[in-house]
Design a protein around this motif. Structure first.
Motif, PDB file in Angstrom:
ATOM      1  N   TRP A 205       0.799  -1.226   0.000  1.00 40.01           N
ATOM      2  CA  TRP A 205       0.000   0.000   0.000  1.00 40.01           C
ATOM      3  C   TRP A 205       0.831   1.276   0.000  1.00 40.01           C
ATOM      4  O   TRP A 205       0.518   2.220  -0.732  1.00 40.01           O
ATOM      5  N   PRO A 206       1.913   1.393   0.764  1.00 41.41           N
ATOM      6  CA  PRO A 206       2.721   2.617   0.639  1.00 41.41           C
ATOM      7  C   PRO A 206       3.356   2.760  -0.745  1.00 41.41           C
ATOM      8  O   PRO A 206       3.499   3.867  -1.247  1.00 41.41           O
ATOM      9  N   MET A 207       3.723   1.639  -1.376  1.00 41.27           N
ATOM     10  CA  MET A 207       4.305   1.702  -2.716  1.00 41.27           C
ATOM     11  C   MET A 207       3.265   2.198  -3.719  1.00 41.27           C
ATOM     12  O   MET A 207       3.565   3.007  -4.591  1.00 41.27           O
ATOM     13  N   ALA A 208       2.039   1.734  -3.591  1.00 44.46           N
ATOM     14  CA  ALA A 208       0.979   2.172  -4.502  1.00 44.46           C
ATOM     15  C   ALA A 208       0.647   3.646  -4.292  1.00 44.46           C
ATOM     16  O   ALA A 208       0.431   4.386  -5.250  1.00 44.46           O
ATOM     17  N   GLN A 209       0.614   4.094  -3.048  1.00 48.16           N
ATOM     18  CA  GLN A 209       0.291   5.495  -2.768  1.00 48.16           C
ATOM     19  C   GLN A 209       1.374   6.442  -3.240  1.00 48.16           C
ATOM     20  O   GLN A 209       1.085   7.535  -3.722  1.00 48.16           O
ATOM     21  N   SER A 210       2.622   6.044  -3.106  1.00 43.97           N
ATOM     22  CA  SER A 210       3.696   6.961  -3.466  1.00 43.97           C
ATOM     23  C   SER A 210       3.807   7.155  -4.969  1.00 43.97           C
ATOM     24  O   SER A 210       4.379   8.142  -5.416  1.00 43.97           O
ATOM     25  N   GLY A 211       3.270   6.253  -5.750  1.00 46.84           N
ATOM     26  CA  GLY A 211       3.342   6.382  -7.193  1.00 46.84           C
ATOM     27  C   GLY A 211       2.184   7.132  -7.816  1.00 46.84           C
ATOM     28  O   GLY A 211       2.175   7.374  -9.016  1.00 46.84           O
ATOM     29  N   LEU A 212       1.191   7.502  -7.029  1.00 47.46           N
ATOM     30  CA  LEU A 212       0.011   8.175  -7.555  1.00 47.46           C
ATOM     31  C   LEU A 212       0.009   9.657  -7.208  1.00 47.46           C
ATOM     32  O   LEU A 212       0.459  10.050  -6.139  1.00 47.46           O
ATOM     33  N   ASP A 213      -0.514  10.455  -8.118  1.00 50.43           N
ATOM     34  CA  ASP A 213      -0.712  11.872  -7.863  1.00 50.43           C
ATOM     35  C   ASP A 213      -1.790  12.020  -6.793  1.00 50.43           C
ATOM     36  O   ASP A 213      -2.716  11.213  -6.714  1.00 50.43           O
ATOM     37  N   LEU A 214      -1.685  13.063  -5.971  1.00 47.17           N
ATOM     38  CA  LEU A 214      -2.641  13.242  -4.881  1.00 47.17           C
ATOM     39  C   LEU A 214      -4.076  13.422  -5.368  1.00 47.17           C
ATOM     40  O   LEU A 214      -5.020  13.068  -4.670  1.00 47.17           O
ATOM     41  N   ARG A 215      -4.246  13.969  -6.563  1.00 43.19           N
ATOM     42  CA  ARG A 215      -5.598  14.197  -7.079  1.00 43.19           C
ATOM     43  C   ARG A 215      -6.301  12.899  -7.461  1.00 43.19           C
ATOM     44  O   ARG A 215      -7.524  12.850  -7.484  1.00 43.19           O
ATOM     45  N   ILE A 216      -5.543  11.860  -7.786  1.00 40.83           N
ATOM     46  CA  ILE A 216      -6.167  10.596  -8.190  1.00 40.83           C
ATOM     47  C   ILE A 216      -5.822   9.456  -7.240  1.00 40.83           C
ATOM     48  O   ILE A 216      -6.051   8.290  -7.560  1.00 40.83           O
ATOM     49  N   ALA A 217      -5.287   9.766  -6.074  1.00 42.17           N
ATOM     50  CA  ALA A 217      -4.872   8.723  -5.142  1.00 42.17           C
ATOM     51  C   ALA A 217      -6.057   7.883  -4.669  1.00 42.17           C
ATOM     52  O   ALA A 217      -5.996   6.647  -4.690  1.00 42.17           O
ATOM     53  N   ALA A 218      -7.133   8.510  -4.256  1.00 43.37           N
ATOM     54  CA  ALA A 218      -8.277   7.756  -3.744  1.00 43.37           C
ATOM     55  C   ALA A 218      -8.924   6.875  -4.819  1.00 43.37           C
ATOM     56  O   ALA A 218      -9.143   5.681  -4.587  1.00 43.37           O
ATOM     57  N   PRO A 219      -9.251   7.405  -6.014  1.00 44.36           N
ATOM     58  CA  PRO A 219      -9.806   6.511  -7.034  1.00 44.36           C
ATOM     59  C   PRO A 219      -8.812   5.447  -7.495  1.00 44.36           C
ATOM     60  O   PRO A 219      -9.199   4.313  -7.791  1.00 44.36           O
ATOM     61  N   GLY A 220      -7.536   5.779  -7.540  1.00 43.12           N
ATOM     62  CA  GLY A 220      -6.530   4.796  -7.945  1.00 43.12           C
ATOM     63  C   GLY A 220      -6.423   3.652  -6.959  1.00 43.12           C
ATOM     64  O   GLY A 220      -6.359   2.484  -7.338  1.00 43.12           O
ATOM     65  N   LEU A 221      -6.417   3.978  -5.665  1.00 44.08           N
ATOM     66  CA  LEU A 221      -6.366   2.929  -4.646  1.00 44.08           C
ATOM     67  C   LEU A 221      -7.659   2.113  -4.620  1.00 44.08           C
ATOM     68  O   LEU A 221      -7.633   0.916  -4.346  1.00 44.08           O
ATOM     69  N   ALA A 222      -8.784   2.750  -4.911  1.00 42.82           N
ATOM     70  CA  ALA A 222     -10.042   2.002  -4.999  1.00 42.82           C
ATOM     71  C   ALA A 222     -10.011   1.017  -6.162  1.00 42.82           C
ATOM     72  O   ALA A 222     -10.488  -0.122  -6.040  1.00 42.82           O
ATOM     73  N   LEU A 223      -9.427   1.428  -7.284  1.00 45.37           N
ATOM     74  CA  LEU A 223      -9.290   0.524  -8.420  1.00 45.37           C
ATOM     75  C   LEU A 223      -8.364  -0.647  -8.087  1.00 45.37           C
ATOM     76  O   LEU A 223      -8.674  -1.797  -8.398  1.00 45.37           O
ATOM     77  N   VAL A 224      -7.249  -0.362  -7.435  1.00 44.50           N
ATOM     78  CA  VAL A 224      -6.322  -1.422  -7.030  1.00 44.50           C
ATOM     79  C   VAL A 224      -7.015  -2.389  -6.074  1.00 44.50           C
ATOM     80  O   VAL A 224      -6.876  -3.614  -6.179  1.00 44.50           O
ATOM     81  N   ASN A 225      -7.774  -1.860  -5.128  1.00 46.55           N
ATOM     82  CA  ASN A 225      -8.491  -2.702  -4.167  1.00 46.55           C
ATOM     83  C   ASN A 225      -9.538  -3.559  -4.870  1.00 46.55           C
ATOM     84  O   ASN A 225      -9.705  -4.739  -4.554  1.00 46.55           O
ATOM     85  N   SER A 226     -10.243  -2.997  -5.834  1.00 45.55           N
ATOM     86  CA  SER A 226     -11.250  -3.758  -6.575  1.00 45.55           C
ATOM     87  C   SER A 226     -10.614  -4.885  -7.373  1.00 45.55           C
ATOM     88  O   SER A 226     -11.121  -6.011  -7.400  1.00 45.55           O
ATOM     89  N   LEU A 227      -9.505  -4.597  -8.031  1.00 45.85           N
ATOM     90  CA  LEU A 227      -8.807  -5.647  -8.780  1.00 45.85           C
ATOM     91  C   LEU A 227      -8.258  -6.716  -7.844  1.00 45.85           C
ATOM     92  O   LEU A 227      -8.235  -7.902  -8.188  1.00 45.85           O
ATOM     93  N   GLY A 228      -7.815  -6.312  -6.673  1.00 49.15           N
ATOM     94  CA  GLY A 228      -7.355  -7.285  -5.684  1.00 49.15           C
ATOM     95  C   GLY A 228      -8.473  -8.206  -5.221  1.00 49.15           C
ATOM     96  O   GLY A 228      -8.270  -9.403  -5.037  1.00 49.15           O
TER      97      GLY A 228
END
Length: 137
Positions: free
Chosen positions: A41-64
Protein backbone atom coordinates in the motif's frame (compact mmCIF):
# COMPACT_ATOMS: atom_id res chain seq x y z
CA UNK A 1 10.77 -8.40 -2.16
CA UNK A 2 12.19 -10.78 0.39
CA UNK A 3 8.70 -11.35 1.74
CA UNK A 4 7.43 -12.41 -1.69
CA UNK A 5 10.34 -14.81 -2.12
CA UNK A 6 9.60 -16.22 1.35
CA UNK A 7 5.98 -16.67 0.36
CA UNK A 8 6.84 -18.42 -2.92
CA UNK A 9 9.42 -20.68 -1.27
CA UNK A 10 7.15 -21.65 1.59
CA UNK A 11 4.25 -22.39 -0.75
CA UNK A 12 6.45 -24.54 -2.97
CA UNK A 13 7.94 -26.42 -0.02
CA UNK A 14 4.44 -27.12 1.31
CA UNK A 15 3.93 -29.53 -1.59
CA UNK A 16 6.90 -31.66 -0.55
CA UNK A 17 7.07 -34.14 2.30
CA UNK A 18 4.56 -35.03 4.95
CA UNK A 19 1.55 -33.19 6.32
CA UNK A 20 3.56 -31.79 9.23
CA UNK A 21 6.33 -30.58 6.93
CA UNK A 22 3.68 -28.93 4.75
CA UNK A 23 2.23 -27.18 7.78
CA UNK A 24 5.68 -26.00 8.83
CA UNK A 25 6.37 -24.73 5.30
CA UNK A 26 3.04 -22.97 4.79
CA UNK A 27 3.55 -20.91 7.97
CA UNK A 28 6.41 -18.78 6.58
CA UNK A 29 4.48 -18.56 3.32
CA UNK A 30 1.60 -16.95 5.19
CA UNK A 31 3.98 -14.61 7.00
CA UNK A 32 5.59 -13.63 3.69
CA UNK A 33 2.34 -12.97 1.85
CA UNK A 34 0.85 -10.99 4.74
CA UNK A 35 4.03 -8.91 5.09
CA UNK A 36 4.12 -8.26 1.35
CA UNK A 37 0.53 -7.06 1.43
CA UNK A 38 1.31 -4.48 4.12
CA UNK A 39 4.32 -3.22 2.16
CA UNK A 40 2.28 -2.87 -1.03
CA UNK A 41 0.00 0.00 0.00
CA UNK A 42 2.72 2.62 0.64
CA UNK A 43 4.31 1.70 -2.72
CA UNK A 44 0.98 2.17 -4.50
CA UNK A 45 0.29 5.50 -2.77
CA UNK A 46 3.70 6.96 -3.47
CA UNK A 47 3.34 6.38 -7.19
CA UNK A 48 0.01 8.17 -7.55
CA UNK A 49 -0.71 11.87 -7.86
CA UNK A 50 -2.64 13.24 -4.88
CA UNK A 51 -5.60 14.20 -7.08
CA UNK A 52 -6.17 10.60 -8.19
CA UNK A 53 -4.87 8.72 -5.14
CA UNK A 54 -8.28 7.76 -3.74
CA UNK A 55 -9.81 6.51 -7.03
CA UNK A 56 -6.53 4.80 -7.95
CA UNK A 57 -6.37 2.93 -4.65
CA UNK A 58 -10.04 2.00 -5.00
CA UNK A 59 -9.29 0.52 -8.42
CA UNK A 60 -6.32 -1.42 -7.03
CA UNK A 61 -8.49 -2.70 -4.17
CA UNK A 62 -11.25 -3.76 -6.57
CA UNK A 63 -8.81 -5.65 -8.78
CA UNK A 64 -7.35 -7.29 -5.68
CA UNK A 65 -10.82 -8.49 -4.66
CA UNK A 66 -11.34 -9.94 -8.14
CA UNK A 67 -7.96 -11.67 -7.81
CA UNK A 68 -9.15 -13.25 -4.57
CA UNK A 69 -12.18 -14.68 -6.35
CA UNK A 70 -10.35 -15.93 -9.44
CA UNK A 71 -7.43 -17.42 -7.54
CA UNK A 72 -9.76 -19.54 -5.41
CA UNK A 73 -11.70 -20.58 -8.51
CA UNK A 74 -8.49 -21.59 -10.29
CA UNK A 75 -7.23 -23.41 -7.20
CA UNK A 76 -10.49 -25.38 -6.96
CA UNK A 77 -10.44 -26.17 -10.68
CA UNK A 78 -6.88 -27.48 -10.48
CA UNK A 79 -7.75 -29.58 -7.43
CA UNK A 80 -10.80 -31.06 -9.18
CA UNK A 81 -8.95 -31.87 -12.40
CA UNK A 82 -5.75 -33.26 -10.85
CA UNK A 83 -7.13 -34.64 -7.59
CA UNK A 84 -4.40 -32.87 -5.63
CA UNK A 85 -3.81 -29.41 -4.22
CA UNK A 86 -0.21 -29.42 -5.47
CA UNK A 87 -1.11 -27.83 -8.81
CA UNK A 88 -2.81 -24.91 -7.08
CA UNK A 89 0.11 -24.45 -4.70
CA UNK A 90 2.59 -24.52 -7.61
CA UNK A 91 0.49 -21.88 -9.41
CA UNK A 92 0.31 -19.73 -6.27
CA UNK A 93 4.05 -20.06 -5.79
CA UNK A 94 4.74 -19.16 -9.42
CA UNK A 95 2.47 -16.10 -9.18
CA UNK A 96 4.69 -14.59 -6.49
CA UNK A 97 7.73 -14.53 -8.74
CA UNK A 98 6.43 -11.98 -11.30
CA UNK A 99 5.42 -9.84 -8.32
CA UNK A 100 9.06 -9.87 -7.16
CA UNK A 101 10.23 -8.72 -10.59
CA UNK A 102 7.54 -6.02 -10.77
CA UNK A 103 8.40 -4.71 -7.30
CA UNK A 104 12.06 -4.53 -8.28
CA UNK A 105 11.29 -2.55 -11.45
CA UNK A 106 8.98 -0.17 -9.57
CA UNK A 107 11.65 0.43 -6.94
CA UNK A 108 14.35 1.03 -9.58
CA UNK A 109 12.09 3.47 -11.45
CA UNK A 110 11.38 5.40 -8.26
CA UNK A 111 15.07 5.57 -7.34
CA UNK A 112 15.95 6.78 -10.83
CA UNK A 113 13.38 9.57 -10.63
CA UNK A 114 14.30 10.64 -7.07
CA UNK A 115 18.01 10.49 -6.20
CA UNK A 116 17.30 10.99 -2.49
CA UNK A 117 15.82 7.47 -2.39
CA UNK A 118 19.20 5.93 -3.14
CA UNK A 119 20.82 4.22 -0.21
CA UNK A 120 24.33 5.51 -0.93
CA UNK A 121 25.65 8.32 1.26
CA UNK A 122 26.83 10.23 -1.83
CA UNK A 123 23.22 10.83 -2.82
CA UNK A 124 22.68 12.83 0.38
CA UNK A 125 25.52 15.30 -0.15
CA UNK A 126 25.14 18.86 -1.35
CA UNK A 127 27.16 20.16 -4.35
CA UNK A 128 30.02 21.39 -2.14
CA UNK A 129 30.55 17.84 -0.86
CA UNK A 130 29.48 18.43 2.74
CA UNK A 131 26.93 16.05 4.15
CA UNK A 132 23.40 17.39 4.45
CA UNK A 133 22.05 17.52 7.96
CA UNK A 134 18.47 17.55 9.07
CA UNK A 135 17.50 20.21 11.53
CA UNK A 136 15.05 18.86 14.06
CA UNK A 137 13.23 21.42 16.13
Amino acid sequence: MITLVLSATGTFLATLGSLWFGLAAITPAGVGSTSAATLFWPMAQSGLDLRIAAPGLALVNSLGNLGGFFSLTLFGYLKDTTGSTNGGLYTLSAASLPAVVAARFIRDARVASDPLLESSPEAHRNPEGAAQRRVVS
